[in-house]
Design an enzyme around this catalytic site. Structure first.
Site, PDB file in Angstrom:
ATOM      1  N   ARG A 101       5.609  -1.517  -0.241  1.00  0.00           N
ATOM      2  CA  ARG A 101       4.477  -0.899  -0.993  1.00  0.00           C
ATOM      3  C   ARG A 101       3.554  -2.106  -1.057  1.00  0.00           C
ATOM      4  O   ARG A 101       3.505  -2.989  -1.259  1.00  0.00           O
ATOM      5  CB  ARG A 101       4.567  -0.565  -2.307  1.00  0.00           C
ATOM      6  CG  ARG A 101       5.629   0.904  -2.111  1.00  0.00           C
ATOM      7  CD  ARG A 101       5.074   1.925  -1.676  1.00  0.00           C
ATOM      8  NE  ARG A 101       5.673   3.153  -1.756  1.00  0.00           N
ATOM      9  CZ  ARG A 101       6.731   3.825  -0.586  1.00  0.00           C
ATOM     10  NH1 ARG A 101       6.696   3.010   0.407  1.00  0.00           N
ATOM     11  NH2 ARG A 101       7.143   4.709  -0.869  1.00  0.00           N
ATOM     12  N   GLU A 117      -4.431   1.591   0.738  1.00  0.00           N
ATOM     13  CA  GLU A 117      -4.473   2.211   1.998  1.00  0.00           C
ATOM     14  C   GLU A 117      -4.751   3.788   1.915  1.00  0.00           C
ATOM     15  O   GLU A 117      -4.871   4.347   2.809  1.00  0.00           O
ATOM     16  CB  GLU A 117      -3.177   1.996   2.517  1.00  0.00           C
ATOM     17  CG  GLU A 117      -1.898   2.683   1.650  1.00  0.00           C
ATOM     18  CD  GLU A 117      -0.492   2.471   2.543  1.00  0.00           C
ATOM     19  OE1 GLU A 117       0.056   3.747   2.838  1.00  0.00           O
ATOM     20  OE2 GLU A 117      -0.133   1.549   2.633  1.00  0.00           O
TER      21      GLU A 117
END
Length: 331
Positions: free
Chosen positions: A233, A262
C-alpha cells in the site's frame, strides 16, 4: 438482480462476467466509484468496488439513499471504506480475504530485479540501438540480506524466493511466521532490519499503526545502496521524505507498485493531461526509480480467485450467510 461493478479493467471484465454467469447479471463499469459517480448505483441493491474506489462517508450515504445494501470489494485491502459509517447506514461490506500470494511476491521480485539490473534503462537504450553497458552495472543478490517487513502469506512467498537466491533473511512482524523461521529467517526490530538489509520489501497492510511505516527517520536508517520495494500500500511510505533522500543520491533502486496519492491517477490514462501531483512528477524522473500502476495482483490466477470470491460473497449475502470475508455484517 443486476450487480453493478465499478472500476472494472478491460482484462478483468470477461472474468467477472463468466464468474457471475448463471447467478446474477453483472454490468461492469470502467469508472471508479466516487461522489460524482455514486448516483449511477441508484436502484442497485449490490455493487462491487475496487481498491481505488471512494467509499467514504459521503459516497456511502449516497449509496444507501439510492437503495444499495451490499458492497462487495474486489480486494484484500479495505482502507478506502469507512466501516463505521457503513455499519451505521446498515450496509453489508465484504472483501476478498485471500488470493494468490505468489502474484504479488513475484511482482515485488520483478521490481527488485528490474531496478537492480537497470532493465528499463537498458531496454530504452536498445530501442535506440544504443548497446553500451555504461551505467547498467548491478549486483549479485546471492549472499546479501533481504529484509521482509510483514511475513504473512505474501511476505512468506517473497522470502521463499529470496531463500532461493541464497540470501540471508531478516523479518519484522507483530507475529512470527514459523514457515519463515524454517527458511532461516531471523526476526529483528524494524530499525535493525532496515540498517542491515540490502533489499527491503514491504508486505504489511495499511492501517493507522502502519501509516508512513517508512518515514524520514526510517529512510535515513537504511543503507545508502539499498533497494526498496513496495507492492503493498502506498501509504506505508512517506513519499515526500523518499524524494528528499533520492535527491541526495541515496539508494541503488526503488520499485513502487503503489503510491500514497494514487486514487484518481492509477488505472486511468492521464497521458494527455497535466498531472498536478508534484511529488509523483518528481519521483518518476529519478533514473533509479521504477513506478508501476498497482498491477502486482494482476494475474489471471489472482484475478480469477478475486472475482470468484466476490461472487461467493454476493451469494452469501443473498442467502443470509456470513463468512470470514464480511467486514460489516448484514443488519
Amino acid at each position: 438482480m443486476e450487480i453493478l461493478a465499478f472500476g472494472v479493467q478491460a482484462d478483468e471484465k470477461p472474468l467477472i462476467e463468466r464468474a457471475f454467469e448463471g447467478h446474477h447479471p453483472v454490468r461492469g463499469l470502467d469508472v471508479f466509484l466516487n461522489a460524482d459517480t455514486a448516483p449511477i448505483a441508484a436502484g442497485h441493491e449490490i455493487i462491487s468496488t475496487s481498491v481505488n474506489c471512494d467509499l467514504g462517508a459521503e459516497v456511502l450515504s449516497d449509496l444507501a439513499a439510492g437503495g444499495t445494501r451490499m458492497v462487495a470489494q474486489r480486494s484484500t485491502g479495505f482502507n478506502n471504506v469507512d466501516l463505521e459509517v457503513a455499519e451505521r447506514l446498515g450496509l453489508t461490506v465484504a472483501r476478498v480475504s485471500y488470493y494468490s500470494p505468489h502474484s504479488v511476491a513475484e511482482f515485488a521480485w520483478t521490481l527488485a530485479m528490474a531496478v537492480n539490473r537497470r532493465i528499463v534503462r537498458a531496454s530504452t537504450r536498445t530501442r535506440d540501438f544504443d548497446f553500451r553497458l555504461d551505467g547498467l552495472m548491478g549486483r549479485d543478490l546471492h549472499g546479501r540480506t533481504a529484509g521482509v517487513l510483514g511475513t504473512g502469506k505474501i511476505g512468506e512467498a517473497f522470502a521463499r524466493i529470496a531463500h532461493g537466491f541464497g540470501m540471508r533473511l531478516l523479518g519484522w512482524d507483530v507475529a512470527e511466521n514459523p514457515a519463515c523461521r524454517e527458511l532461516g529467517m531471523t526476526y529483528v526490530p524494524k530499525d535493525e532490519l532496515l540498517a542491515e538489509s540490502d533489499l527491503v520489501s514491504l508486505h504489511v497492510p495499511l492501517m493507522p499503526a502502519t501509516q508512513h511505516l517508512i518515514d524520514a527517520a526510517a529512510l535515513k536508517t537504511m543503507r545508502d545502496d539499498a533497494i526498496l520495494v513496495n507492492s503493498s500500500r502506498g501509504g506505508l511510505i512517506d513519499t515526500a521524505a523518499l524524494v528528499t533522500e533520492l535527491r541526495a543520491g541515496r539508494f541503488t533502486g526503488v520499485g513502487l507498485d503503489v503510491y500514497e496519492a494514487e486514487a484518481g491517477l492509477f488505472f486511468l490514462d492521464k497521458s494527455l493531461e497535466a498531472v498536478d501531483d508534484d511529488t509523483l512528477a518528481r519521483l518518476v524522473t529519478f533514473p533509479n526509480v521504477l513506478v508501476t500502476s498497482h498491477q502486482a495482483y494482476y494475474t489471471e490466477d489472482a484475478v480469477g480467485q478475486i472475482v470468484g470470491t466476490t461472487v461467493n460473497n454476493v451469494l452469501d449475502y443473498t442467502a443470509g450467510r456470513r463468512s470470514e470475508n464480511v467486514l460489516v455484517p448484514r443488519s
